[in-house]
Write an enzyme that holds these catalytic residues in place. Structure first.
Site, mmCIF file in Angstrom:
data_model
loop_
_atom_site.group_PDB
_atom_site.id
_atom_site.type_symbol
_atom_site.label_atom_id
_atom_site.label_comp_id
_atom_site.label_asym_id
_atom_site.label_seq_id
_atom_site.Cartn_x
_atom_site.Cartn_y
_atom_site.Cartn_z
ATOM 1 N N LYS A 85 0.876 -1.179 0.000
ATOM 2 C CA LYS A 85 0.000 0.000 0.000
ATOM 3 C C LYS A 85 0.902 1.215 0.000
ATOM 4 O O LYS A 85 1.910 1.220 0.718
ATOM 5 C CB LYS A 85 -0.811 0.043 1.308
ATOM 6 N N HIS A 121 -1.362 -2.213 16.378
ATOM 7 C CA HIS A 121 -2.222 -1.102 15.921
ATOM 8 C C HIS A 121 -1.828 0.220 16.585
ATOM 9 O O HIS A 121 -2.664 1.133 16.689
ATOM 10 C CB HIS A 121 -3.719 -1.345 16.239
ATOM 11 N N LEU A 143 -11.484 -1.190 15.725
ATOM 12 C CA LEU A 143 -12.252 -2.378 15.329
ATOM 13 C C LEU A 143 -12.185 -2.544 13.814
ATOM 14 O O LEU A 143 -12.913 -1.887 13.069
ATOM 15 C CB LEU A 143 -13.722 -2.240 15.758
ATOM 16 N N GLY A 144 -11.272 -3.388 13.367
ATOM 17 C CA GLY A 144 -11.165 -3.684 11.934
ATOM 18 C C GLY A 144 -11.169 -5.195 11.799
ATOM 19 O O GLY A 144 -11.843 -5.885 12.566
ATOM 20 N N ARG A 154 -9.727 -14.081 14.621
ATOM 21 C CA ARG A 154 -8.951 -14.414 15.824
ATOM 22 C C ARG A 154 -9.861 -14.407 17.046
ATOM 23 O O ARG A 154 -10.755 -13.557 17.161
ATOM 24 C CB ARG A 154 -7.817 -13.402 16.021
ATOM 25 N N ARG A 189 -20.494 -6.870 7.707
ATOM 26 C CA ARG A 189 -21.726 -6.462 7.005
ATOM 27 C C ARG A 189 -22.622 -7.661 6.768
ATOM 28 O O ARG A 189 -23.836 -7.590 6.963
ATOM 29 C CB ARG A 189 -21.382 -5.788 5.671
HETATM 30 P P1 AMP Z 1 -10.162 -2.710 8.446
HETATM 31 O O1 AMP Z 1 -9.315 -3.854 8.919
HETATM 32 O O2 AMP Z 1 -10.038 -1.503 9.292
HETATM 33 O O3 AMP Z 1 -9.991 -2.427 6.971
HETATM 34 O O4 AMP Z 1 -11.681 -3.183 8.608
HETATM 35 C C1 AMP Z 1 -12.223 -4.185 7.782
HETATM 36 C C2 AMP Z 1 -13.568 -4.662 8.323
HETATM 37 O O5 AMP Z 1 -14.475 -3.550 8.480
HETATM 38 C C3 AMP Z 1 -14.281 -5.585 7.341
HETATM 39 O O6 AMP Z 1 -13.989 -6.916 7.601
HETATM 40 C C4 AMP Z 1 -15.745 -5.339 7.605
HETATM 41 O O7 AMP Z 1 -16.200 -6.344 8.491
HETATM 42 C C5 AMP Z 1 -15.811 -4.027 8.353
HETATM 43 N N1 AMP Z 1 -16.631 -3.045 7.645
HETATM 44 C C6 AMP Z 1 -16.284 -2.277 6.595
HETATM 45 N N2 AMP Z 1 -17.336 -1.512 6.208
HETATM 46 C C7 AMP Z 1 -18.361 -1.811 7.037
HETATM 47 C C8 AMP Z 1 -19.724 -1.368 7.154
HETATM 48 N N3 AMP Z 1 -20.238 -0.458 6.338
HETATM 49 N N4 AMP Z 1 -20.470 -1.908 8.144
HETATM 50 C C9 AMP Z 1 -19.965 -2.827 8.973
HETATM 51 N N5 AMP Z 1 -18.698 -3.286 8.917
HETATM 52 C C10 AMP Z 1 -17.906 -2.791 7.969
#
Ligand code: AMP
Length: 398
Positions: free
Chosen positions: A14, A179, A209-210, A241, A284
């Site tokens: 990236k 993080h 929360l990702g 996890r 989602r």
């Molecule tokens: P990240 O690791 O920060 O890129 O977060 C990725 C995660 O965010 C994905 O696995 C999704 O589960 C969640 N996510 C992304 N967009 C949405 C949304 N509109 N509503 C709920 N969860 C979301």
């Protein structure tokens, strides 16, 4: 000053080219599926987005292709590579040696390499990114920004495990955290937002929360405790996890059910969490299914929010109160459902959500707390690339 920020993974890079100190993103993108027969490069300049599919056999070719875009006569943003003044690299594990950003030297590269045992999936790939960037941008300063650095000021009572001292002394087994770049970024954003709104900002709980999830207790900008530990699987329930689990389960799997240690690791890191509970990776999908009555999905959401609430309670104790909690990353920024579930029945702490604000976020930072809440609830988009550029610029301006 143009700073190229690179996050180098095993088969992807990236990148963002950021002008500092204006913080203007000149270009950004992603190189994916490096090493496969057809790789993909995405290049974005303002609203323009270009993608190309071509073979990219290694990281060096990947960065060369990125350069062709950055210097392209029509949609490029620089004339030659010497206009890239510095390259800021995300490095996942800095062990106990790095508490801030550093200029990369041979000695630092050796350290990053030796820390690969603690982050085998990340550090070796981060190092490849560094070595390739050194070749391709020989005049640019190379800087390393460590995900673990933000947690280096944690007190010993928080970062130690209650196992014999020798494991810490001889083998550095302790909490390192992950993080950190994201937690630091949203922490600083929160402090300036709260100060502008004349709200105290000494005691913060930041919730990332990702796909990976973690939570940090922060006092006066310093991390006091954090949910991820020696590795990235402790604490909150994540995409795949498990988060906290009684270690007896691990031994039961090995001793009674015949799993090998590698298989157990695979279960805990890759087959557990929201995926293990529901069969779905993306929150989602889980939310949709729960809405239409899927009990497993509903339980997974309940467990997820419940775990976060427990940590908020614990960290409010660590901080002796809380001025604001901050949601960030893919789920934290986008899931009004999770935010709502986490903030439910938290009045005892002064946490009260404004449901309408939770559903209709502002651009940038949103305050979603109700007017009579004692604790601000903020949603802050994380920006790890910008944080890396800021820290790189900070070091170069010293
Ligand atoms: P990240 O690791 O920060 O890129 O977060 C990725 C995660 O965010 C994905 O696995 C999704 O589960 C969640 N996510 C992304 N967009 C949405 C949304 N509109 N509503 C709920 N969860 C979301």
């Amino acid at each position: 000053m143009n700073i190229l920020v690179i996050n180098s993974g095993s088969s992807s890079i990236k990148y963002q080219l950021i002008d500092m100190p204006s913080e203007i993103v000149k270009a950004s993108g992603l190189i994916e599926r490096i090493g496969e027969s057809i790789s993909k490069i995405t290049y974005k300049k303002s609203e323009e987005k270009i993608t190309a599919e071509l073979p990219i056999e290694n990281h060096e070719k990947g960065l060369s292709e990125m350069n062709r875009f950055l210097m392209h006569a029509e949609f490029g943003v620089i004339n030659n590579i010497n206009e890239i003044h510095a390259v800021g690299h995300r490095v996942v594990h800095g062990g106990k040696d790095f508490s801030g950003t550093v200029e990369i030297t041979d000695e630092i590269k050796e350290k990053i390499k030796s820390l690969s045992v603690l982050a085998p999936l990340h550090n070796p790939n981060n190092l490849i990114g560094i070595e390739v960037a050194e070749k391709i941008f020989p005049k640019a300063k190379q800087l390393g920004v460590f995900d673990t650095a933000f947690f280096q000021e944690m007190p010993e009572k928080a970062f130690r495990y209650a196992i014999p001292n020798s494991f810490f002394v001889e083998h550095d087994i302790r909490v390192y955290g992950f993080h950190g770049t994201s937690h630091k970024f949203v922490c600083e954003q929160a402090i300036s937002f709260l100060s502008e709104h004349k709200w105290p900002s000494r005691k913060l709980i930041t919730i990332h929360l990702g796909n990976g999830c973690s939570i940090t207790a922060i006092k006066d900008g310093i991390a006091l405790d954090h949910s991820l530990g020696f590795g990235p699987s402790n604490g909150l329930i994540m995409g795949t996890r498990s988060g906290d689990i009684d270690q007896s389960v691990i031994f039961y799997l090995i001793d009674q059910l015949g799993y090998s240690p590698q298989e157990v690791n695979n279960v805990i890191q890759k087959q557990s969490g929201m995926f293990g509970l529901t069969g779905y990776y993306d929150l989602r999908d889980i939310q949709e299914k729960a809405k239409s009555g899927d009990k497993h999905c509903q339980l997974a959401l309940d467990m997820n929010a419940y775990r976060i609430k427990k940590f908020i309670g614990a960290y409010a104790s660590v901080l002796n109160g809380v001025d604001a909690i901050v949601f960030t990353a893919g789920i934290g920024e986008n899931s009004s459902i999770i935010r709502q579930m986490v903030c439910q029945e938290m009045q005892y702490l002064g946490i009260k959500l404004n449901t309408a604000k939770n559903e209709n976020l502002q651009n940038g930072i949103s305050d979603i707390s109700s007017d009579d809440a004692k604790v601000k609830i903020l949603v802050i988009p994380t920006n790890e690339e910008l944080e890396i550029a800021k820290q790189s610029y900070g070091l170069l301006s010293e």
